[in-house]
Write a protein that holds these residues in place. Structure first.
Motif, PDB file in Angstrom:
ATOM      1  N   VAL A  73       1.450  -3.767  -2.268  1.00 33.92           N
ATOM      2  CA  VAL A  73       1.416  -3.244  -0.900  1.00 33.92           C
ATOM      3  C   VAL A  73       0.003  -3.356  -0.320  1.00 33.92           C
ATOM      4  O   VAL A  73      -0.337  -4.334   0.330  1.00 33.92           O
ATOM      5  CB  VAL A  73       1.933  -1.787  -0.844  1.00 33.92           C
ATOM      6  CG1 VAL A  73       2.014  -1.296   0.611  1.00 33.92           C
ATOM      7  CG2 VAL A  73       3.318  -1.682  -1.491  1.00 33.92           C
ATOM      8  N   LEU A  74      -0.860  -2.355  -0.535  1.00 33.72           N
ATOM      9  CA  LEU A  74      -2.182  -2.340   0.093  1.00 33.72           C
ATOM     10  C   LEU A  74      -3.227  -3.129  -0.680  1.00 33.72           C
ATOM     11  O   LEU A  74      -4.263  -3.492  -0.126  1.00 33.72           O
ATOM     12  CB  LEU A  74      -2.658  -0.888   0.267  1.00 33.72           C
ATOM     13  CG  LEU A  74      -1.782   0.006   1.165  1.00 33.72           C
ATOM     14  CD1 LEU A  74      -2.352   1.418   1.219  1.00 33.72           C
ATOM     15  CD2 LEU A  74      -1.691  -0.584   2.570  1.00 33.72           C
ATOM     16  N   ASP A  75      -2.996  -3.338  -1.967  1.00 36.33           N
ATOM     17  CA  ASP A  75      -3.918  -4.084  -2.832  1.00 36.33           C
ATOM     18  C   ASP A  75      -5.299  -3.421  -2.940  1.00 36.33           C
ATOM     19  O   ASP A  75      -6.299  -4.089  -3.165  1.00 36.33           O
ATOM     20  CB  ASP A  75      -4.083  -5.524  -2.322  1.00 36.33           C
ATOM     21  CG  ASP A  75      -4.600  -6.456  -3.430  1.00 36.33           C
ATOM     22  OD1 ASP A  75      -4.302  -6.205  -4.606  1.00 36.33           O
ATOM     23  OD2 ASP A  75      -5.317  -7.418  -3.102  1.00 36.33           O
ATOM     24  N   PHE A  76      -5.368  -2.088  -2.770  1.00 38.70           N
ATOM     25  CA  PHE A  76      -6.609  -1.368  -3.049  1.00 38.70           C
ATOM     26  C   PHE A  76      -6.921  -1.439  -4.540  1.00 38.70           C
ATOM     27  O   PHE A  76      -8.074  -1.526  -4.944  1.00 38.70           O
ATOM     28  CB  PHE A  76      -6.503   0.098  -2.611  1.00 38.70           C
ATOM     29  CG  PHE A  76      -6.548   0.301  -1.123  1.00 38.70           C
ATOM     30  CD1 PHE A  76      -7.036  -0.677  -0.278  1.00 38.70           C
ATOM     31  CD2 PHE A  76      -6.106   1.489  -0.565  1.00 38.70           C
ATOM     32  CE1 PHE A  76      -7.092  -0.490   1.086  1.00 38.70           C
ATOM     33  CE2 PHE A  76      -6.151   1.686   0.803  1.00 38.70           C
ATOM     34  CZ  PHE A  76      -6.645   0.699   1.637  1.00 38.70           C
ATOM     35  N   VAL A  77      -5.859  -1.348  -5.346  1.00 41.48           N
ATOM     36  CA  VAL A  77      -5.989  -1.507  -6.795  1.00 41.48           C
ATOM     37  C   VAL A  77      -5.446  -2.894  -7.131  1.00 41.48           C
ATOM     38  O   VAL A  77      -4.247  -3.129  -7.080  1.00 41.48           O
ATOM     39  CB  VAL A  77      -5.210  -0.414  -7.556  1.00 41.48           C
ATOM     40  CG1 VAL A  77      -5.356  -0.602  -9.061  1.00 41.48           C
ATOM     41  CG2 VAL A  77      -5.688   0.970  -7.148  1.00 41.48           C
ATOM     42  N   HIS A 326       6.083  -4.513  -9.204  1.00 43.49           N
ATOM     43  CA  HIS A 326       5.904  -5.629  -8.272  1.00 43.49           C
ATOM     44  C   HIS A 326       7.110  -5.753  -7.339  1.00 43.49           C
ATOM     45  O   HIS A 326       8.218  -6.078  -7.770  1.00 43.49           O
ATOM     46  CB  HIS A 326       5.696  -6.926  -9.044  1.00 43.49           C
ATOM     47  CG  HIS A 326       4.423  -6.941  -9.836  1.00 43.49           C
ATOM     48  ND1 HIS A 326       3.182  -7.032  -9.251  1.00 43.49           N
ATOM     49  CD2 HIS A 326       4.194  -6.829 -11.173  1.00 43.49           C
ATOM     50  CE1 HIS A 326       2.244  -7.002 -10.165  1.00 43.49           C
ATOM     51  NE2 HIS A 326       2.826  -6.868 -11.348  1.00 43.49           N
ATOM     52  N   TRP A 327       6.878  -5.492  -6.057  1.00 42.40           N
ATOM     53  CA  TRP A 327       7.950  -5.514  -5.074  1.00 42.40           C
ATOM     54  C   TRP A 327       8.537  -6.918  -4.910  1.00 42.40           C
ATOM     55  O   TRP A 327       9.746  -7.084  -4.721  1.00 42.40           O
ATOM     56  CB  TRP A 327       7.430  -5.012  -3.730  1.00 42.40           C
ATOM     57  CG  TRP A 327       8.429  -5.076  -2.616  1.00 42.40           C
ATOM     58  CD1 TRP A 327       8.389  -5.858  -1.507  1.00 42.40           C
ATOM     59  CD2 TRP A 327       9.652  -4.329  -2.522  1.00 42.40           C
ATOM     60  NE1 TRP A 327       9.494  -5.646  -0.728  1.00 42.40           N
ATOM     61  CE2 TRP A 327      10.293  -4.713  -1.327  1.00 42.40           C
ATOM     62  CE3 TRP A 327      10.262  -3.371  -3.342  1.00 42.40           C
ATOM     63  CZ2 TRP A 327      11.503  -4.174  -0.916  1.00 42.40           C
ATOM     64  CZ3 TRP A 327      11.482  -2.831  -2.939  1.00 42.40           C
ATOM     65  CH2 TRP A 327      12.083  -3.225  -1.743  1.00 42.40           C
ATOM     66  N   ILE A 334      17.261  -7.236  -6.923  1.00 45.02           N
ATOM     67  CA  ILE A 334      17.631  -5.864  -6.563  1.00 45.02           C
ATOM     68  C   ILE A 334      19.108  -5.570  -6.801  1.00 45.02           C
ATOM     69  O   ILE A 334      19.460  -4.487  -7.273  1.00 45.02           O
ATOM     70  CB  ILE A 334      17.229  -5.569  -5.094  1.00 45.02           C
ATOM     71  CG1 ILE A 334      17.469  -4.083  -4.784  1.00 45.02           C
ATOM     72  CG2 ILE A 334      17.967  -6.481  -4.116  1.00 45.02           C
ATOM     73  CD1 ILE A 334      16.852  -3.647  -3.471  1.00 45.02           C
ATOM     74  N   SER A 335      19.997  -6.520  -6.497  1.00 45.82           N
ATOM     75  CA  SER A 335      21.431  -6.246  -6.652  1.00 45.82           C
ATOM     76  C   SER A 335      21.795  -6.042  -8.116  1.00 45.82           C
ATOM     77  O   SER A 335      22.513  -5.088  -8.470  1.00 45.82           O
ATOM     78  CB  SER A 335      22.264  -7.385  -6.052  1.00 45.82           C
ATOM     79  OG  SER A 335      21.919  -8.622  -6.660  1.00 45.82           O
ATOM     80  N   VAL A 336      21.288  -6.935  -8.989  1.00 45.56           N
ATOM     81  CA  VAL A 336      21.555  -6.798 -10.430  1.00 45.56           C
ATOM     82  C   VAL A 336      20.893  -5.546 -10.977  1.00 45.56           C
ATOM     83  O   VAL A 336      21.490  -4.812 -11.785  1.00 45.56           O
ATOM     84  CB  VAL A 336      21.052  -8.048 -11.181  1.00 45.56           C
ATOM     85  CG1 VAL A 336      21.196  -7.861 -12.692  1.00 45.56           C
ATOM     86  CG2 VAL A 336      21.813  -9.281 -10.731  1.00 45.56           C
ATOM     87  N   LEU A 403      13.110  -5.095 -15.498  1.00 43.89           N
ATOM     88  CA  LEU A 403      12.023  -4.335 -14.869  1.00 43.89           C
ATOM     89  C   LEU A 403      12.453  -3.772 -13.519  1.00 43.89           C
ATOM     90  O   LEU A 403      12.014  -2.684 -13.123  1.00 43.89           O
ATOM     91  CB  LEU A 403      10.792  -5.221 -14.700  1.00 43.89           C
ATOM     92  CG  LEU A 403       9.974  -5.481 -15.970  1.00 43.89           C
ATOM     93  CD1 LEU A 403       8.907  -6.535 -15.720  1.00 43.89           C
ATOM     94  CD2 LEU A 403       9.334  -4.189 -16.478  1.00 43.89           C
ATOM     95  N   GLY A 404      13.331  -4.483 -12.811  1.00 43.98           N
ATOM     96  CA  GLY A 404      13.867  -3.948 -11.566  1.00 43.98           C
ATOM     97  C   GLY A 404      14.657  -2.679 -11.797  1.00 43.98           C
ATOM     98  O   GLY A 404      14.513  -1.686 -11.066  1.00 43.98           O
TER      99      GLY A 404
END
Length: 437
Positions: A73-77, A326-327, A334-336, A403-404
């Motif tokens: 997302v923001l990649d601050f980390v 990891h998005w 996502i479906s599986v 992992l999802g």
């Protein structure tokens, strides 16, 4: 809550300002670890406070903070920062495992041992069966199984079923500590998840050996992965026994600045474990069990002595775990992942109920215990990594699907478990017991 929101905003502004002065190509190795640690600690603690004000687990706040601040997302980390914080993760895992072992007194658990074994065995058996079957039925929808024979698809599905059946001692202990829970329900749940995850490691060794025999390992040495895993398992337990002896000697002869000494040992464990290929979780779990059950030192008292340091350690550990979600990977599966997460939940809830009936668990406990089995965290993620490492071609893709599902369980499981602990009537008892001594 307003104060926590303001502090979180200030921390985010500061980290954004600090990052803006650095070139885009800077990897932030070394000094980046210090920057990441400070940001993650402060931001996660405030996020936990905000989530707690909405009666949600602080742990969920830590995870969401890490996820939003992380590379997805923001990649601050950044990814390099997450890698730099691996040592901190090892210390956190060691603290969690040492605390879990110190809480498990076999003599005290003996009246509930039948329940623990029944619930754990039936739940794991049904979870592996249901998840493996679901993976097999979904194999036509999974590109990495295209072209495989029925037997090959069965082996892959079985391996995936074993990995996704893992529970989470880390989440369980964190939520028990957060709610201050103490009593037979909390002890039973902790016993179930600790023993079940040890069983899962052994099951994974067997499934890994079968998959190696069928597909061959990445390096071509069939069975090498399982042998390596068994050496890793028993070597870690042996190292844990030595660690327990060291801690027992210190606590009996010196007993000064115990928390500082324990943290020094945990740092040593994390560093040595990485170099010697030993697992800090198994080492420290064995050490905690040794102290509680083989010496006259009260493991629970040691846990209480270091409890003040638990919250910041949990905050960093789970925030870093959130940063590792990891998005972009999750979107593709996502479906599986949703189907597998639902199947796992059904299997564990059904298995828990059958196991509680066989183990003659008191009726008042039966509404609470099943929710302690739903969460996932480090062990499941670690097994996914091993799966991707050992099997070229399908391992990486199977790991992404798993992992999802782990990501879903990691976010939803703690919310359900915390609610169950609050309903159990055991929340807050730990403080009351400590105050009576």
């Amino acid at each position: 809550m307003i104060r926590a929101v303001l502090l979180l905003v200030i921390v985010v502004i500061l980290i954004a300002a600090a990052r803006s002065f650095l070139p885009e190509e800077t990897s932030l190795v070394g000094s980046g670890a210090a920057l990441a640690f400070g940001f993650v600690l402060l931001a996660a603690l405030q996020s936990g406070t905000i989530f707690a004000s909405f009666r949600l687990p602080r742990l969920t706040g830590y995870l969401m903070c890490g996820f939003i601040a992380g590379p997805s997302v923001l990649d601050f980390v950044t990814e390099s920062m997450v890698r730099d914080l691996k040592l901190v993760n090892g210390v956190a895992i060691g603290l969690i495992a040492l605390s879990a072992g110190g809480e498990l007194n076999f003599k005290r658990l003996r009246p509930r041992l039948r329940a623990i074994v029944s619930v754990g065995a039936v739940s794991l058996l049904l979870a592996i069966l249901f998840i493996s079957t679901a993976c097999f039925l979904l194999s036509s929808q999974l590109p990495f199984m295209a072209g495989m024979s029925v037997f090959h698809r069965f082996v892959v599905s079985l391996t995936m079923g074993v990995v996704l059946s893992a529970l989470s001692p880390a989440v369980t202990l964190a939520l028990i500590a957060e709610t201050g829970s103490s009593g037979p329900i909390s002890e039973t749940i902790l016993g179930i998840v600790v023993l079940a995850d040890l069983a899962i490691v052994l099951c994974f060794a067997g499934a890994n050996a079968l998959a190696n025999a069928v597909f061959g390992a990445v390096d071509g040495s069939a069975g090498g992965g399982a042998g390596e895993l068994m050496v890793h398992l028993f070597g870690s337990m042996g190292g844990g026994a030595v660690l327990g002896l060291v801690l027992a000697f210190y606590l009996k002869t010196i007993a000064q600045r115990v928390a500082l000494f324990v943290f020094g040992i945990l740092f040593l464990c994390a560093e040595a474990g990485a170099r010697l290929h030993l697992d800090p979780l198994l080492m420290c779990l064995t050490a905690g069990l040794f102290l509680e059950n083989a010496t006259d030192i009260e493991g629970a008292k040691l846990v209480h002595d270091i409890e003040s340091a638990s919250m910041p350690v949990f905050a960093v550990f789970f925030a870093v775990a959130g940063a590792g979600l990891h998005w972009d990977v999750f979107k593709r599966v996502i479906s599986v992942a949703v189907v597998l997460a639902i199947v796992r939940a059904i299997a564990l809830l059904l298995g828990s109920r059958i196991g509680m009936a066989l183990g003659k668990v008191p009726a008042a406990h039966r509404k609470i215990i099943p929710y302690g089995t739903l969460s996932q965290s480090g062990v499941a993620i670690g097994l996914c990594v091993l799966l991707a490492k050992h099997f070229a071609g399908w391992g990486e893709h199977a790991s992404a699907c798993l992992l999802g599902a782990v990501m879903i369980n990691e976010l939803i499981g703690p919310v359900l478990f915390r609610g169950a602990l609050l309903r159990s009537g055991e929340a807050g008892r730990r403080e009351a017991v400590a105050g009576s001594h």
